[in-house]
Scaffold this motif. Structure first.
Motif, PDB file in Angstrom:
ATOM      1  N   LYS A 135      47.870  42.663  38.231  1.00 32.11           N
ATOM      2  CA  LYS A 135      47.950  43.950  37.554  1.00 32.11           C
ATOM      3  C   LYS A 135      48.471  44.995  38.532  1.00 32.11           C
ATOM      4  O   LYS A 135      48.064  45.031  39.691  1.00 32.11           O
ATOM      5  N   SER A 163      41.202  36.314  40.460  1.00 37.35           N
ATOM      6  CA  SER A 163      41.183  34.881  40.150  1.00 37.35           C
ATOM      7  C   SER A 163      39.750  34.435  39.910  1.00 37.35           C
ATOM      8  O   SER A 163      38.824  34.915  40.559  1.00 37.35           O
ATOM      9  N   GLN A 175      45.257  41.295  42.193  1.00 38.12           N
ATOM     10  CA  GLN A 175      45.168  39.942  41.648  1.00 38.12           C
ATOM     11  C   GLN A 175      43.708  39.555  41.557  1.00 38.12           C
ATOM     12  O   GLN A 175      42.964  39.710  42.515  1.00 38.12           O
ATOM     13  N   GLY A 181      45.123  43.573  29.446  1.00 35.27           N
ATOM     14  CA  GLY A 181      46.499  44.057  29.455  1.00 35.27           C
ATOM     15  C   GLY A 181      46.609  45.522  29.076  1.00 35.27           C
ATOM     16  O   GLY A 181      45.750  46.343  29.381  1.00 35.27           O
ATOM     17  N   GLU A 218      42.132  30.417  36.870  1.00 33.15           N
ATOM     18  CA  GLU A 218      42.892  31.437  36.139  1.00 33.15           C
ATOM     19  C   GLU A 218      43.180  32.603  37.084  1.00 33.15           C
ATOM     20  O   GLU A 218      42.378  32.902  37.977  1.00 33.15           O
ATOM     21  N   ARG A 219      44.316  33.270  36.846  1.00 30.83           N
ATOM     22  CA  ARG A 219      44.693  34.428  37.663  1.00 30.83           C
ATOM     23  C   ARG A 219      45.394  35.465  36.808  1.00 30.83           C
ATOM     24  O   ARG A 219      46.111  35.119  35.871  1.00 30.83           O
ATOM     25  N   THR A 220      45.181  36.714  37.190  1.00 30.59           N
ATOM     26  CA  THR A 220      45.964  37.787  36.594  1.00 30.59           C
ATOM     27  C   THR A 220      46.462  38.678  37.718  1.00 30.59           C
ATOM     28  O   THR A 220      45.851  38.755  38.784  1.00 30.59           O
ATOM     29  N   ILE A 277      41.215  42.635  34.154  1.00 34.86           N
ATOM     30  CA  ILE A 277      42.184  41.625  33.721  1.00 34.86           C
ATOM     31  C   ILE A 277      42.851  41.905  32.386  1.00 34.86           C
ATOM     32  O   ILE A 277      43.827  41.240  32.051  1.00 34.86           O
TER      33      ILE A 277
END
Length: 89
Positions: A6, A23, A21, A77, A2-4, A75
């Motif tokens: 921001k 992960s 980022q 939002g 999984e990755r985000t 991570i």
């Protein structure tokens, strides 16, 4: 994996824009990788499960609660926007 990604504006330089980022494999609590970029340079690092446990103990915080706070800061939002500050040094 999984990755985000921001976008952050550090309090140490509010006019600057950085991209963070994160992960991870199963869960953020099992460790994660980081990439921080200002658009020209990039810096990478990893945080191990042992380091997470050690940091939670140093802060005298329940490990699960610490991992939840990491999730919110790194991570989550828009719901956590403005609740966490980043400083680049």
């Amino acid at each position: 994996m999984e990755r985000t990604l921001k976008r952050i504006h550090p309090v140490s330089d509010p006019e600057a824009t950085y991209f963070l980022q994160v992960s991870w494999e199963k869960d953020l609590g099992t460790g994660f990788g980081l990439v921080l970029s200002d658009g020209q340079c990039a810096w990478t690092g990893t945080v191990s499960e042992a380091e997470i446990s050690r940091e939670a103990a140093d802060m005298e915080m329940n490990r699960e609660k610490y991992v939840e706070e990491l999730k919110k800061a790194l991570i989550a939002g828009e719901e956590s926007a403005g609740k966490y500050n980043f400083a680049i040094s």
